[in-house]
Design a protein around this motif. Structure first.
Motif, PDB file in Angstrom:
ATOM      1  N   ASP A  27     -29.721  30.401  26.993  1.00  0.00           N
ATOM      2  CA  ASP A  27     -30.190  31.571  26.723  1.00  0.00           C
ATOM      3  C   ASP A  27     -31.351  31.718  25.674  1.00  0.00           C
ATOM      4  OD1 ASP A  27     -28.021  33.902  27.771  1.00  0.00           O
ATOM      5  OD2 ASP A  27     -26.890  31.995  27.194  1.00  0.00           O
ATOM      6  N   LYS A  57     -37.183  32.019  30.483  1.00  0.00           N
ATOM      7  CA  LYS A  57     -37.291  31.866  31.671  1.00  0.00           C
ATOM      8  C   LYS A  57     -37.833  33.114  32.367  1.00  0.00           C
ATOM      9  CE  LYS A  57     -32.509  31.990  31.982  1.00  0.00           C
ATOM     10  NZ  LYS A  57     -32.801  33.510  32.074  1.00  0.00           N
ATOM     11  N   GLN A 102     -30.050  37.134  38.201  1.00  0.00           N
ATOM     12  CA  GLN A 102     -29.024  37.154  38.257  1.00  0.00           C
ATOM     13  C   GLN A 102     -28.005  36.753  36.881  1.00  0.00           C
ATOM     14  OE1 GLN A 102     -28.030  34.167  41.304  1.00  0.00           O
ATOM     15  NE2 GLN A 102     -29.318  34.854  42.712  1.00  0.00           N
ATOM     16  N   ARG A 159     -22.152  42.437  36.860  1.00  0.00           N
ATOM     17  CA  ARG A 159     -22.917  42.076  35.869  1.00  0.00           C
ATOM     18  C   ARG A 159     -22.416  42.633  34.420  1.00  0.00           C
ATOM     19  NH1 ARG A 159     -27.971  40.036  33.717  1.00  0.00           N
ATOM     20  NH2 ARG A 159     -28.121  40.901  31.613  1.00  0.00           N
ATOM     21  N   LEU A 190     -20.555  40.454  31.581  1.00  0.00           N
ATOM     22  CA  LEU A 190     -21.379  40.373  30.043  1.00  0.00           C
ATOM     23  C   LEU A 190     -20.780  41.427  29.056  1.00  0.00           C
ATOM     24  CD1 LEU A 190     -24.840  39.613  31.271  1.00  0.00           C
ATOM     25  CD2 LEU A 190     -23.005  38.134  30.800  1.00  0.00           C
ATOM     26  N   PHE A 197     -19.216  35.427  38.907  1.00  0.00           N
ATOM     27  CA  PHE A 197     -20.596  34.952  39.138  1.00  0.00           C
ATOM     28  C   PHE A 197     -20.942  34.521  40.601  1.00  0.00           C
ATOM     29  CE2 PHE A 197     -20.908  34.282  34.433  1.00  0.00           C
ATOM     30  CZ  PHE A 197     -21.852  35.025  34.180  1.00  0.00           C
ATOM     31  N   LYS A 206     -23.862  35.975  43.062  1.00  0.00           N
ATOM     32  CA  LYS A 206     -24.727  35.252  44.051  1.00  0.00           C
ATOM     33  C   LYS A 206     -24.703  35.369  45.622  1.00  0.00           C
ATOM     34  CE  LYS A 206     -24.519  32.099  40.605  1.00  0.00           C
ATOM     35  NZ  LYS A 206     -25.204  32.580  39.410  1.00  0.00           N
ATOM     36  N   ARG A 228     -32.283  32.641  37.153  1.00  0.00           N
ATOM     37  CA  ARG A 228     -31.206  32.070  37.646  1.00  0.00           C
ATOM     38  C   ARG A 228     -30.713  32.028  38.838  1.00  0.00           C
ATOM     39  NH1 ARG A 228     -29.115  30.862  32.682  1.00  0.00           N
ATOM     40  NH2 ARG A 228     -29.382  32.265  30.587  1.00  0.00           N
ATOM     41  N   SER A 272     -26.921  27.855  36.975  1.00  0.00           N
ATOM     42  CA  SER A 272     -26.706  28.575  35.902  1.00  0.00           C
ATOM     43  C   SER A 272     -24.993  28.447  35.865  1.00  0.00           C
ATOM     44  CB  SER A 272     -27.019  29.906  35.748  1.00  0.00           C
ATOM     45  OG  SER A 272     -28.202  29.862  35.026  1.00  0.00           O
ATOM     46  N   SER A 273     -24.172  28.764  36.843  1.00  0.00           N
ATOM     47  CA  SER A 273     -22.928  28.641  36.860  1.00  0.00           C
ATOM     48  C   SER A 273     -22.302  27.421  36.917  1.00  0.00           C
ATOM     49  CB  SER A 273     -22.226  29.204  38.592  1.00  0.00           C
ATOM     50  OG  SER A 273     -22.665  30.431  38.576  1.00  0.00           O
ATOM     51  N   TYR A 275     -22.769  26.774  33.086  1.00  0.00           N
ATOM     52  CA  TYR A 275     -22.096  27.650  31.986  1.00  0.00           C
ATOM     53  C   TYR A 275     -20.637  27.616  32.441  1.00  0.00           C
ATOM     54  CZ  TYR A 275     -26.206  29.933  30.112  1.00  0.00           C
ATOM     55  OH  TYR A 275     -27.422  30.035  29.351  1.00  0.00           O
ATOM     56  N   GLN A 276     -20.133  27.586  33.555  1.00  0.00           N
ATOM     57  CA  GLN A 276     -18.676  27.910  34.029  1.00  0.00           C
ATOM     58  C   GLN A 276     -18.202  26.269  33.992  1.00  0.00           C
ATOM     59  OE1 GLN A 276     -20.830  30.305  35.282  1.00  0.00           O
ATOM     60  NE2 GLN A 276     -19.881  31.511  33.396  1.00  0.00           N
ATOM     61  N   LEU A 296     -21.328  35.606  26.798  1.00  0.00           N
ATOM     62  CA  LEU A 296     -21.730  34.395  27.039  1.00  0.00           C
ATOM     63  C   LEU A 296     -22.691  33.883  25.924  1.00  0.00           C
ATOM     64  CD1 LEU A 296     -20.634  32.605  29.573  1.00  0.00           C
ATOM     65  CD2 LEU A 296     -21.030  35.111  30.207  1.00  0.00           C
ATOM     66  N   GLU A 297     -23.438  34.636  25.618  1.00  0.00           N
ATOM     67  CA  GLU A 297     -24.368  34.302  24.217  1.00  0.00           C
ATOM     68  C   GLU A 297     -23.699  33.928  23.247  1.00  0.00           C
ATOM     69  OE1 GLU A 297     -28.521  36.612  26.012  1.00  0.00           O
ATOM     70  OE2 GLU A 297     -27.137  37.393  24.320  1.00  0.00           O
TER      71      GLU A 297
HETATM   72  P1  TYD Z   1     -29.103  36.602  31.818  1.00  0.00           P
HETATM   73  O1  TYD Z   1     -29.051  37.821  32.302  1.00  0.00           O
HETATM   74  O2  TYD Z   1     -29.874  35.747  32.533  1.00  0.00           O
HETATM   75  O3  TYD Z   1     -29.240  36.489  30.339  1.00  0.00           O
HETATM   76  P2  TYD Z   1     -30.551  35.856  29.799  1.00  0.00           P
HETATM   77  O4  TYD Z   1     -31.880  36.720  30.075  1.00  0.00           O
HETATM   78  O5  TYD Z   1     -30.194  36.229  28.231  1.00  0.00           O
HETATM   79  O6  TYD Z   1     -30.747  34.422  29.997  1.00  0.00           O
HETATM   80  O7  TYD Z   1     -27.601  35.813  31.929  1.00  0.00           O
HETATM   81  C1  TYD Z   1     -26.521  36.435  31.143  1.00  0.00           C
HETATM   82  C2  TYD Z   1     -25.612  35.400  30.854  1.00  0.00           C
HETATM   83  O8  TYD Z   1     -24.698  35.035  31.743  1.00  0.00           O
HETATM   84  C3  TYD Z   1     -26.258  34.147  30.273  1.00  0.00           C
HETATM   85  O9  TYD Z   1     -25.788  33.850  29.119  1.00  0.00           O
HETATM   86  C4  TYD Z   1     -25.901  33.131  31.195  1.00  0.00           C
HETATM   87  C5  TYD Z   1     -24.794  33.460  31.796  1.00  0.00           C
HETATM   88  N1  TYD Z   1     -24.420  33.245  33.348  1.00  0.00           N
HETATM   89  C6  TYD Z   1     -23.388  32.405  33.578  1.00  0.00           C
HETATM   90  O10 TYD Z   1     -22.681  32.172  32.659  1.00  0.00           O
HETATM   91  N2  TYD Z   1     -23.095  32.038  34.771  1.00  0.00           N
HETATM   92  C7  TYD Z   1     -24.092  32.505  36.029  1.00  0.00           C
HETATM   93  O11 TYD Z   1     -23.831  31.890  36.984  1.00  0.00           O
HETATM   94  C8  TYD Z   1     -25.111  33.073  35.518  1.00  0.00           C
HETATM   95  C9  TYD Z   1     -26.173  33.465  36.316  1.00  0.00           C
HETATM   96  C10 TYD Z   1     -25.283  33.543  34.273  1.00  0.00           C
END
Ligand code: TYD
Length: 206
Positions: free
Chosen positions: A14, A18, A41, A52, A56, A70, A74, A96, A100-101, A104-105, A153-154
């Motif tokens: 975050d 990107k 995404q 979304r 979020l 997530f 996708k 993304r 990312s999944s 992050y996950q 997530l942030e």
């Molecule tokens: P995003 O909208 O890309 O936020 P930013 O522009 O701030 O990067 O993504 C939102 C949040 O979702 C970001 O914290 C990352 C998270 N995320 C996951 O945890 N898993 C995923 O598969 C994706 C696509 C995003």
């Protein structure tokens, strides 16, 4: 102009910048006469936008439910946007994607990177980008750039974001031909030049 289909993903923590890189890259392909489809995404489709909001800004949810939402986003994104565009011979640039999944996950939430990757690969029916660019910044720098606005997530700890970052870098180390890691603290234009040079070198950009 359509041509050989290209699929490029931008990944990173975050606040890495990107989205700026995705925009610059889309402009470069367009300037060279290519049709570009840009997407983000989660949220690049109507269903995705609803998912979304749940992900979020909704109530808390279990880590597995989060991973599956997530994945659902996708699955819809690939079916509705990415595959039709690639079939037309467009350039698809996604802000993304599946990594990312996995980061992050799988790594951040500690659900297991192999299992999350398998679920995500099933969701997108095995579609892998030609190149994934990882815009790398430290969690501290990412937090500083984001300022005070934080989604679910942030808001996670620096330890979480560190695990995410480490995983992105590990993915890149494991498959250097499909990844490019760029230092997100460089000027956006300088980062863009590195990305362009790599794509030209791979024959993915005329
Ligand atoms: P995003 O909208 O890309 O936020 P930013 O522009 O701030 O990067 O993504 C939102 C949040 O979702 C970001 O914290 C990352 C998270 N995320 C996951 O945890 N898993 C995923 O598969 C994706 C696509 C995003």
């Amino acid at each position: 102009m359509t041509g050989p289909a290209r699929f490029i993903a931008l990944e990173g923590g975050d606040g890495a910048g990107k989205s700026t890189q995705a925009r610059l890259l889309a402009a470069t392909y367009a300037a060279r006469g290519r049709n570009v489809v840009s997407s983000r995404q989660p949220g690049g489709t109507e269903l995705g936008a609803r998912i979304r909001r749940l992900l979020l800004h909704g109530d808390s949810m279990s880590a597995r439910a989060e991973a599956l939402l997530f994945a659902a986003d996708k699955a819809q994104h690939v079916a509705e946007v990415v595959r039709p565009a690639l079939a037309r011979g467009d350039v698809v640039i996604t802000d993304r994607y599946t990594d990312s999944s996995v980061a992050y996950q799988g790594a951040g939430r500690e659900l297991g990177v192999e299992q999350v990757r398998d679920i995500l690969m099933w969701a997108v029916d095995g579609l892998v980008p030609d190149l994934t660019v990882i815009v790398d910044v430290s969690p501290t720098e990412g937090r500083r750039r984001r300022g005070s606005v934080h989604d679910r997530l942030e808001s996670e700890s620096d330890a979480f974001h560190d695990a995410v970052r480490r995983h992105f870098r590990m993915l890149a180390e494991g498959a250097p031909d499909r990844y490019l890691v760029v230092d997100g603290t460089m000027e956006p234009a300088a980062i863009h030049d590195v990305v362009v040079a790599r794509l030209v070198g791979m024959g993915l950009l005329p």
